[in-house]
Design an enzyme around this catalytic site. Structure first.
Site, mmCIF file in Angstrom:
data_model
loop_
_atom_site.group_PDB
_atom_site.id
_atom_site.type_symbol
_atom_site.label_atom_id
_atom_site.label_comp_id
_atom_site.label_asym_id
_atom_site.label_seq_id
_atom_site.Cartn_x
_atom_site.Cartn_y
_atom_site.Cartn_z
ATOM 1 N N SER A 169 36.275 40.841 33.665
ATOM 2 C CA SER A 169 35.711 42.091 34.141
ATOM 3 C C SER A 169 36.479 42.584 35.351
ATOM 4 O O SER A 169 37.304 41.871 35.919
ATOM 5 C CB SER A 169 34.238 41.901 34.496
ATOM 6 O OG SER A 169 34.132 41.287 35.766
ATOM 7 N N LYS A 170 36.174 43.791 35.717
ATOM 8 C CA LYS A 170 36.896 44.424 36.817
ATOM 9 C C LYS A 170 36.747 43.657 38.124
ATOM 10 O O LYS A 170 37.562 43.774 39.011
ATOM 11 C CB LYS A 170 36.403 45.867 36.983
ATOM 12 C CG LYS A 170 36.780 46.745 35.789
ATOM 13 C CD LYS A 170 36.338 48.182 35.964
ATOM 14 C CE LYS A 170 36.886 49.042 34.808
ATOM 15 N NZ LYS A 170 36.580 50.458 34.962
#
Length: 511
Positions: free
Chosen positions: A265-266
RNA sequence: GGCCCGUUCGUCUAGGGGUUAGGACGCCAGGUUUUCAUCCUGGUAGCAGGGGUUCAAAUCCCCUACGGGCUACCA
């Protein structure tokens, strides 16, 4: 499959922030597939969620694709006849198409409040059941299927918010997706709900806009992340409802975190010590900066090469691919089915491979462009440094971390000095300097010749002089050829470093 | 919880009925090198488990376990 000239694929990101590497990989596979089959690679911006819109994100996407060398043939950032390519500019098109679905009975208007549905869901859950808006429940809800036309009209006149939902078939049946990477995937419409197609704000949801646009833009293959697989049957039904032929689907495996659980994920980047974004990103709201592969010193071809092999392989043992090579080798039939854990070590290895295959002139130019302010090396100097350092670094930026290249060392490695400085070391160095001073041409080969002759003459081994010499010039025990390096800094600087270094040694020894 | 997808060295993967289960990263060792690095050679380590089918299963089938995704008026 249709003729290869008909291949049209799209990358369709949402401008909700920076593109992360999983998104870049999706773009890469789309690009490669288009090139491989002589088709077109489109870029469409899916900005139908005004709540999540982030200014600057679209520019970021464009710049990232550009840095990676993924040239867009059609769409945002290019031109094309089937636009507009930004969904926010296509509202009239969606309005028209939702109308035809309402007329044909595939869609209906619903007035239910979010809280009511939430309550229904909660109480069902308490009983261990699942509640969803579907064929089994919709006749108990407030919608254009249960309300009279007059009631609907008056609700609309009152301005009660309404959405438009897809009407799943009352008679359950299996929908089969023939996925290019997974084969046949079957799901019963019984477990599918009446998805919202048009939101209360009048904008379409992903599902609806995506299907309408893919059809109108003549997309032949939908290549996207596995997170879309569960909604693919809905999309297939939507094509059916319109009487359109669906494109082929290919759902890509996800990129997983290097450690721990879940998809990358970011937020995984900076705490894991590696970037998740192609380019550095500064959050316009918080000002928080996330590192990028470009700024970390990655070559774009190394970055895309790493991504290429995360979920695909050529079927032979080749691992290093330039983008152009990948175009020749890539196809969907060798995409792997399972999720791939991202490995930062391997990413680094790819960069080393690409770095070392670069022509020295190109490296020199890179160094020239990125040198610290105030240094002002010319191209020749950069070339010399490239020659000395290329095989010793994983990233070009590391060259600038070797400050002894352009600065006299302020301290020397204490452990090495203690170990290497013998009683006669200073005297041997002095003798060496006399020889070097006498040199007319202070080039690498001449220095080496003089150096060797001196050793011969004094009857001592390489190590007893060369390592101290290296320590005096660089402060460190490893690095490039000291003949080349001495030539690089020149006779005068060599002399000064030796003198300065010797006094450093002295003060270290007197401590 | 429900639905869907997946599972070969630590990681990325090849292999799809008969293989000493191959390669790459990492790690370790040796060689080359004035050092470091590069490079070369070698080593390390794997078919999730259980049932079938078969003369023969990593490979086909079933079950279990585990991992992942989806389950929004986000994409």
């Amino acid at each position: 499959m249709s003729a290869s000239s008909d291949v049209r694929v799209r990358f369709a990101p949402s401008p909700t922030g920076p593109l992360h590497m999983g998104g870049v990989r999706t773009a890469l596979y789309n690009y490669l597939f288009a090139r491989r089959h002589g088709g077109k690679f489109l870029l469409r911006i899916e900005d139908t969620d005004q709540k999540r819109f982030v200014p600057g994100a679209e520019d970021y996407i464009l710049e990232a694709l550009n840095w990676c060398g993924l040239k867009v043939d059609e769409g945002v950032g290019a031109s094309g006849d089937l636009g507009p390519y930004r969904q926010s500019e296509r509202t009239a098109i969606y309005a028209q198409h939702i109308g035809s679905l309402m007329e044909s009975g595939w869609a209906y208007k619903a007035f239910d409040a979010a809280e009511e549905m939430e309550a229904l869901r909660k109480s069902a859950e308490a009983e261990g059941r699942v509640w969803q808006y579907d064929a089994s429940t919709r006749m108990g809800m407030r919608n254009s299927l249960t309300l009279s036309p007059q009631e609907v009209a008056s609700l609309e006149a009152e301005g009660v918010p309404a959405v438009i939902r897809f009407r799943m078939p009352e008679e359950p049946r299996d929908v089969v997706i023939d996925d290019l990477v997974r084969g046949k995937v079957q799901i019963s419409t019984r477990v599918l709900d009446d998805k919202v197609l048009m939101k209360a704000d009048g904008l379409p949801t992903y599902h609806f806009a995506n299907v309408v646009d893919d059809h109108l833009m003549a997309i032949s293959h939908v290549i996207r992340g596995e997170e879309w697989l569960p909604s693919a049957p809905l999309h297939a039904l939507l094509y059916e409802a319109f009487g359109w032929t669906a494109p082929r689907f290919a759902h890509l495996p996800l990129i997983l975190k290097p450690t721990g659980n879940g998809k990358l994920s970011k937020r995984d980047g900076d705490q894991g010590g590696f970037p998740v974004f192609p380019l550095e990103w500064k959050d316009p709201a918080t000002g928080h900066a996330s590192s990028g592969y470009r700024e970390s010193g990655y070559l774009p071809e190394a970055f895309t090469n790493m991504l290429l092999l995360l979920g695909w392989n050529p079927g032979n043992e080749q691992e290093v691919f330039r983008l152009a090579d990948a175009v020749e080798a890539f196809d969907l039939d060798r995409v792997v089915k399972s999720g791939a854990r991202f490995n930062p070590d391997k990413a680094k290895w790819f960069n080393e491979q690409h770095l070392r295959s670069l022509p020295l002139d190109a490296v020199a130019a890179q160094l020239h462009a990125t040198q610290p302010t105030g240094l002002n090396w010319d191209l020749q100097a950069c070339h010399d440094v490239a020659d000395m350092m290329l095989e010793r670094v994983s990233f070009l930026s590391e060259v600038w971390e070797a400050r002894w290249l352009f600065e006299r060392p302020k301290s020397l490695d204490a452990k090495l000095v203690r170990k290497r400085w013998k009683a006669d070391t200073d005297e041997l160095i002095d003798g060496l300097m006399e020889q070097l001073d006498a040199l007319e041409s202070f080039d690498s080969a001449s220095i080496e010749t003089a150096f060797k002759a001196y050793l011969e003459d004094r009857g001592v081994g390489f190590g007893s002089v060369l390592l101290p010499f290296r320590i005096l010039l660089t402060g460190e025990g490893g690095g490039p050829s000291m003949f080349a390096f001495a030539a690089f800094i020149g006779k005068e600087e060599t002399r000064q470093r030796v003198t300065a270094g010797k006094s450093l040694v002295q003060s270290m020894q007197s401590e």
